[in-house]
Write an enzyme that holds these catalytic residues in place. Structure first.
Site, PDB file in Angstrom:
ATOM      1  N   HIS A 175       0.864  -1.205   0.000  1.00 12.28           N
ATOM      2  CA  HIS A 175       0.000   0.000   0.000  1.00 12.28           C
ATOM      3  C   HIS A 175       0.886   1.237   0.000  1.00 12.28           C
ATOM      4  O   HIS A 175       1.504   1.569   1.005  1.00 12.28           O
ATOM      5  CB  HIS A 175      -0.911   0.021   1.231  1.00 12.28           C
ATOM      6  CG  HIS A 175      -1.873   1.162   1.208  1.00 12.28           C
ATOM      7  ND1 HIS A 175      -3.245   0.986   1.232  1.00 12.28           N
ATOM      8  CD2 HIS A 175      -1.687   2.498   1.145  1.00 12.28           C
ATOM      9  CE1 HIS A 175      -3.833   2.160   1.191  1.00 12.28           C
ATOM     10  NE2 HIS A 175      -2.915   3.110   1.142  1.00 12.28           N
TER      11      HIS A 175
ATOM     12  N   HIS B 109       1.591   5.405  -1.734  1.00 13.08           N
ATOM     13  CA  HIS B 109       1.243   6.574  -2.543  1.00 13.08           C
ATOM     14  C   HIS B 109       2.516   7.139  -3.161  1.00 13.08           C
ATOM     15  O   HIS B 109       3.465   7.454  -2.435  1.00 13.08           O
ATOM     16  CB  HIS B 109       0.575   7.652  -1.687  1.00 13.08           C
ATOM     17  CG  HIS B 109      -0.700   7.174  -1.071  1.00 13.08           C
ATOM     18  ND1 HIS B 109      -1.930   7.355  -1.684  1.00 13.08           N
ATOM     19  CD2 HIS B 109      -0.945   6.497   0.066  1.00 13.08           C
ATOM     20  CE1 HIS B 109      -2.874   6.812  -0.922  1.00 13.08           C
ATOM     21  NE2 HIS B 109      -2.300   6.282   0.147  1.00 13.08           N
TER      22      HIS B 109
ATOM     23  N   ARG C 188       2.221   9.575  -5.940  1.00 14.34           N
ATOM     24  CA  ARG C 188       1.895  10.851  -6.618  1.00 14.34           C
ATOM     25  C   ARG C 188       2.364  10.807  -8.085  1.00 14.34           C
ATOM     26  O   ARG C 188       2.526   9.757  -8.668  1.00 14.34           O
ATOM     27  CB  ARG C 188       2.491  12.057  -5.886  1.00 14.34           C
ATOM     28  CG  ARG C 188       2.352  12.040  -4.366  1.00 14.34           C
ATOM     29  CD  ARG C 188       0.926  11.970  -3.890  1.00 14.34           C
ATOM     30  NE  ARG C 188       0.853  12.153  -2.444  1.00 14.34           N
ATOM     31  CZ  ARG C 188      -0.106  11.680  -1.686  1.00 14.34           C
ATOM     32  NH1 ARG C 188      -1.108  10.971  -2.201  1.00 14.34           N
ATOM     33  NH2 ARG C 188      -0.127  11.893  -0.394  1.00 14.34           N
TER      34      ARG C 188
ATOM     35  N   ASN D  72      -5.057   7.427  -6.169  1.00 14.50           N
ATOM     36  CA  ASN D  72      -5.748   8.693  -5.824  1.00 14.50           C
ATOM     37  C   ASN D  72      -4.972   9.919  -6.286  1.00 14.50           C
ATOM     38  O   ASN D  72      -4.641  10.801  -5.514  1.00 14.50           O
ATOM     39  CB  ASN D  72      -6.064   8.760  -4.320  1.00 14.50           C
ATOM     40  CG  ASN D  72      -4.838   8.755  -3.424  1.00 14.50           C
ATOM     41  OD1 ASN D  72      -3.807   8.199  -3.782  1.00 14.50           O
ATOM     42  ND2 ASN D  72      -4.955   9.376  -2.264  1.00 14.50           N
TER      43      ASN D  72
ATOM     44  N   LYS E 175      -9.231  -0.022  -5.834  1.00 13.09           N
ATOM     45  CA  LYS E 175      -9.271   0.637  -4.531  1.00 13.09           C
ATOM     46  C   LYS E 175     -10.618   1.311  -4.308  1.00 13.09           C
ATOM     47  O   LYS E 175     -11.068   2.112  -5.138  1.00 13.09           O
ATOM     48  CB  LYS E 175      -8.155   1.684  -4.451  1.00 13.09           C
ATOM     49  CG  LYS E 175      -8.114   2.474  -3.153  1.00 13.09           C
ATOM     50  CD  LYS E 175      -7.687   1.618  -1.962  1.00 13.09           C
ATOM     51  CE  LYS E 175      -7.828   2.359  -0.647  1.00 13.09           C
ATOM     52  NZ  LYS E 175      -6.721   3.243  -0.359  1.00 13.09           N
TER      53      LYS E 175
ATOM     54  N   HIS F  63     -10.503   1.374   1.807  1.00 12.11           N
ATOM     55  CA  HIS F  63     -10.246   2.368   2.852  1.00 12.11           C
ATOM     56  C   HIS F  63     -11.451   2.269   3.783  1.00 12.11           C
ATOM     57  O   HIS F  63     -12.527   2.768   3.465  1.00 12.11           O
ATOM     58  CB  HIS F  63     -10.106   3.778   2.269  1.00 12.11           C
ATOM     59  CG  HIS F  63      -9.797   4.807   3.328  1.00 12.11           C
ATOM     60  ND1 HIS F  63      -8.596   5.457   3.397  1.00 12.11           N
ATOM     61  CD2 HIS F  63     -10.529   5.256   4.379  1.00 12.11           C
ATOM     62  CE1 HIS F  63      -8.593   6.275   4.449  1.00 12.11           C
ATOM     63  NE2 HIS F  63      -9.755   6.175   5.054  1.00 12.11           N
TER      64      HIS F  63
ATOM     65  N   HIS G 175      -4.513  -0.443   5.753  1.00 11.76           N
ATOM     66  CA  HIS G 175      -4.012   0.327   6.908  1.00 11.76           C
ATOM     67  C   HIS G 175      -4.954   0.265   8.112  1.00 11.76           C
ATOM     68  O   HIS G 175      -5.492   1.284   8.535  1.00 11.76           O
ATOM     69  CB  HIS G 175      -3.725   1.782   6.529  1.00 11.76           C
ATOM     70  CG  HIS G 175      -4.744   2.463   5.654  1.00 11.76           C
ATOM     71  ND1 HIS G 175      -6.076   2.527   5.970  1.00 11.76           N
ATOM     72  CD2 HIS G 175      -4.620   3.098   4.469  1.00 11.76           C
ATOM     73  CE1 HIS G 175      -6.711   3.182   5.018  1.00 11.76           C
ATOM     74  NE2 HIS G 175      -5.863   3.536   4.100  1.00 11.76           N
TER      75      HIS G 175
ATOM     76  N   LEU H 265      -4.731   9.408   7.896  1.00  7.37           N
ATOM     77  CA  LEU H 265      -6.065   8.805   7.974  1.00  7.37           C
ATOM     78  C   LEU H 265      -5.996   7.350   7.512  1.00  7.37           C
ATOM     79  O   LEU H 265      -5.360   7.094   6.489  1.00  7.37           O
ATOM     80  CB  LEU H 265      -7.056   9.583   7.097  1.00  7.37           C
ATOM     81  CG  LEU H 265      -7.440  10.966   7.636  1.00  7.37           C
ATOM     82  CD1 LEU H 265      -8.264  11.724   6.607  1.00  7.37           C
ATOM     83  CD2 LEU H 265      -8.203  10.854   8.960  1.00  7.37           C
TER      84      LEU H 265
ATOM     85  N   ASP I 136       1.508   2.668   3.499  1.00  6.63           N
ATOM     86  CA  ASP I 136       0.679   3.865   3.316  1.00  6.63           C
ATOM     87  C   ASP I 136       1.547   5.124   3.350  1.00  6.63           C
ATOM     88  O   ASP I 136       1.082   6.193   3.766  1.00  6.63           O
ATOM     89  CB  ASP I 136      -0.442   3.952   4.358  1.00  6.63           C
ATOM     90  CG  ASP I 136      -1.549   4.912   3.923  1.00  6.63           C
ATOM     91  OD1 ASP I 136      -1.634   5.243   2.722  1.00  6.63           O
ATOM     92  OD2 ASP I 136      -2.327   5.341   4.787  1.00  6.63           O
TER      93      ASP I 136
ATOM     94  N   HIS J 273       3.413  14.495   1.331  1.00  5.60           N
ATOM     95  CA  HIS J 273       2.828  15.830   1.127  1.00  5.60           C
ATOM     96  C   HIS J 273       3.949  16.830   1.391  1.00  5.60           C
ATOM     97  O   HIS J 273       4.767  16.604   2.299  1.00  5.60           O
ATOM     98  CB  HIS J 273       1.694  16.099   2.123  1.00  5.60           C
ATOM     99  CG  HIS J 273       0.479  15.272   1.910  1.00  5.60           C
ATOM    100  ND1 HIS J 273      -0.517  15.600   1.006  1.00  5.60           N
ATOM    101  CD2 HIS J 273       0.085  14.109   2.484  1.00  5.60           C
ATOM    102  CE1 HIS J 273      -1.471  14.680   1.043  1.00  5.60           C
ATOM    103  NE2 HIS J 273      -1.129  13.757   1.924  1.00  5.60           N
TER     104      HIS J 273
ATOM    105  N   ALA K 125      -3.442  14.982   5.405  1.00  6.72           N
ATOM    106  CA  ALA K 125      -3.284  13.690   6.085  1.00  6.72           C
ATOM    107  C   ALA K 125      -2.277  12.837   5.336  1.00  6.72           C
ATOM    108  O   ALA K 125      -2.366  12.694   4.113  1.00  6.72           O
ATOM    109  CB  ALA K 125      -4.625  12.977   6.141  1.00  6.72           C
TER     110      ALA K 125
HETATM  111  O1  DOR Z   1      -3.243   9.695   5.541  1.00 16.65           O
HETATM  112  C1  DOR Z   1      -3.583   9.368   4.413  1.00 16.65           C
HETATM  113  N1  DOR Z   1      -2.998   9.903   3.316  1.00 16.65           N
HETATM  114  N2  DOR Z   1      -4.553   8.473   4.265  1.00 16.65           N
HETATM  115  C2  DOR Z   1      -5.061   8.158   3.080  1.00 16.65           C
HETATM  116  O2  DOR Z   1      -5.934   7.353   3.032  1.00 16.65           O
HETATM  117  C3  DOR Z   1      -4.590   8.861   1.866  1.00 16.65           C
HETATM  118  C4  DOR Z   1      -3.239   9.355   2.024  1.00 16.65           C
HETATM  119  C5  DOR Z   1      -2.814  10.335   0.940  1.00 16.65           C
HETATM  120  O3  DOR Z   1      -3.055  10.067  -0.233  1.00 16.65           O
HETATM  121  O4  DOR Z   1      -2.211  11.355   1.281  1.00 16.65           O
HETATM  122 ZN    ZN Z   2      -3.278   5.102   1.530  1.00 21.83          ZN
END
Ligand code: DOR
Ligand code: ZN
Length: 359
Positions: free
Chosen positions: A20, A22, A24, A48, A112, A149, A187, A232, A260, A264, A276
């Site tokens: 899992h 991310h 970007r 996402n 997802k 999720h 997660h 999250l 996860d 950011h 988050a």
């Molecule tokens: O904390 C999180 N950040 N939870 C998620 O489900 C998405 C993720 C994000 O894409 O930043």
């Molecule tokens: Zn995630």
């Protein structure tokens, strides 16, 4: 669980995967892929983006961009996912399967489910599970996992109760209506989720992050508000952390590693409405080792990090190995992130384990 009086000075494992992640796109993607590729052989890449990845064609194009960001000499394969919307055409499931059977290297391996509004870039998510019935039927037939999720989005439900409420409100019914659908609850953060997964049978699994194994919700509020610990589903009470550690180190094959890691820019985390997500890709396996060692369960790390995930996804286990050394090192205060900066979890802190052979 085992205990040892002489602490090991190194630990060799089958090369792990991240189930899992991310990554970007654009400059952010370029910045973070080298961290993950140094640690993991494969990763399930979340869809996402803005706009979300909703077709096999988009997922394959995204996979190419991920591969282009892998440093020369590193061996890393992205495993792609589709973002489930109310309007996803069940035909996309067939296309994903066709791509898989064709043996092409870029593969779309899962879908997802974000309840609409649950988290970062989830506005296009599912508003009502009944709307996606045909897609779930196609997935059940094909064996393609649904990655969930698991949080309700109702503002009436306390933020800390949203995962447990999701199990009762949605997951139990989904499990009953689609008994053969392969589901990964992503997660997980609560004792309720760990208990649910443990008894839900062979088609239900869960990923667990390093930060949910290491921290409880006090971390967000210690010495002032600490946005880099905000993600999250949010960190929960200590009783929940202990239940997650118990699940991860139990040897139960339905629990496996998913960081996860969610980058950011620092200025958007340290903000009046901070984003988050915890960034952990820079030292993920080291942090998992720390969490497992804290309960004397380093011997269970390989199953959790390297075996249970591919077994559930019906993919081969990796053949390469990594070595972790007991060698204190300091995590940088931040990393470059395109034009911005990226603050990793544990920035400036000393970690006890260090990855020695990024294959
Ligand atoms: O904390 C999180 N950040 N939870 C998620 O489900 C998405 C993720 C994000 O894409 O930043
Ligand atoms: Zn995630």
């Amino acid at each position: 669980m085992t205990t040892s009086s002489t602490p090991a000075s190194q630990l060799t494992l089958t090369r792990p995967d991240d189930w899992h992640l991310h990554l970007r796109d654009g400059e952010a993607l370029q910045a973070v892929v080298p961290h993950t590729a140094a640690q993991f052989a494969r990763a399930i890449v979340m869809p996402n983006l803005r706009p979300p990845v909703t077709t096999v064609q988009q997922a394959l194009a995204y996979a190419q961009r991920v591969r282009a960001a892998v440093p020369p000499g590193a061996d890393f394969e992205p495993l792609m996912t589709l973002y489930l919307t109310d309007n996803l055409d069940p035909e996309e499931i067939r296309r994903a399967q066709a791509n898989r059977e064709g043996g092409a290297p870029a593969q779309v391996v899962a879908v997802k489910l974000y309840p609409a509004g649950a988290t970062t870039n989830s506005d296009a998510g599912v508003t009502d599970l009944r709307k996606i019935w045909p897609v779930l039927e196609a997935m059940q037939r094909s064996g393609m996992p649904l990655l969930v999720h698991g949080e309700v989005t109702s503002p009436d439900i306390d933020l800390f109760d949203r995962e447990a409420a999701f199990i009762d409100t949605h997951l139990t019914g989904l499990r009953r209506d689609f008994p053969d659908l392969r589901i990964v609850m992503e997660h997980i953060t609560t004792r309720e989720a760990a208990q649910y997964v443990r008894q839900a049978g062979p088609n239900t699994a869960a990923t667990i992050t390093a930060h949910h194994l290491l921290y409880n919700r006090n971390a967000i509020f210690t010495g002032g508000i600490c946005p880099h610990y905000y993600c999250l589903p949010v960190l929960k009470r200590e009783t929940h952390r202990l239940a997650l550690v118990e699940a991860a180190t139990s040897g139960d094959p339905h629990f496996f590693l998913g960081t996860d890691s969610a980058p950011h820019a620092t200025h958007l985390k340290e903000h009046a409405q901070g984003c988050a997500g915890c960034y952990t890709a820079h030292a993920a396996i080291e942090m998992y080792a720390e969490a497992f060692e804290a309960v004397g369960a380093l011997d269970r790390l390989e199953g959790f990090a390297s075996h249970h995930g591919p077994d559930f996804y019906r993919l081969p286990r990796n053949t390469g190995r990594i070595t972790l050394q007991r060698q204190a090192w300091q995590v940088p205060g931040d990393y470059a992130f395109g034009q911005a900066r990226l603050t990793p979890l544990r920035a400036g802190q000393t970690l006890p384990w260090k990855l020695a052979t990024p294959v």
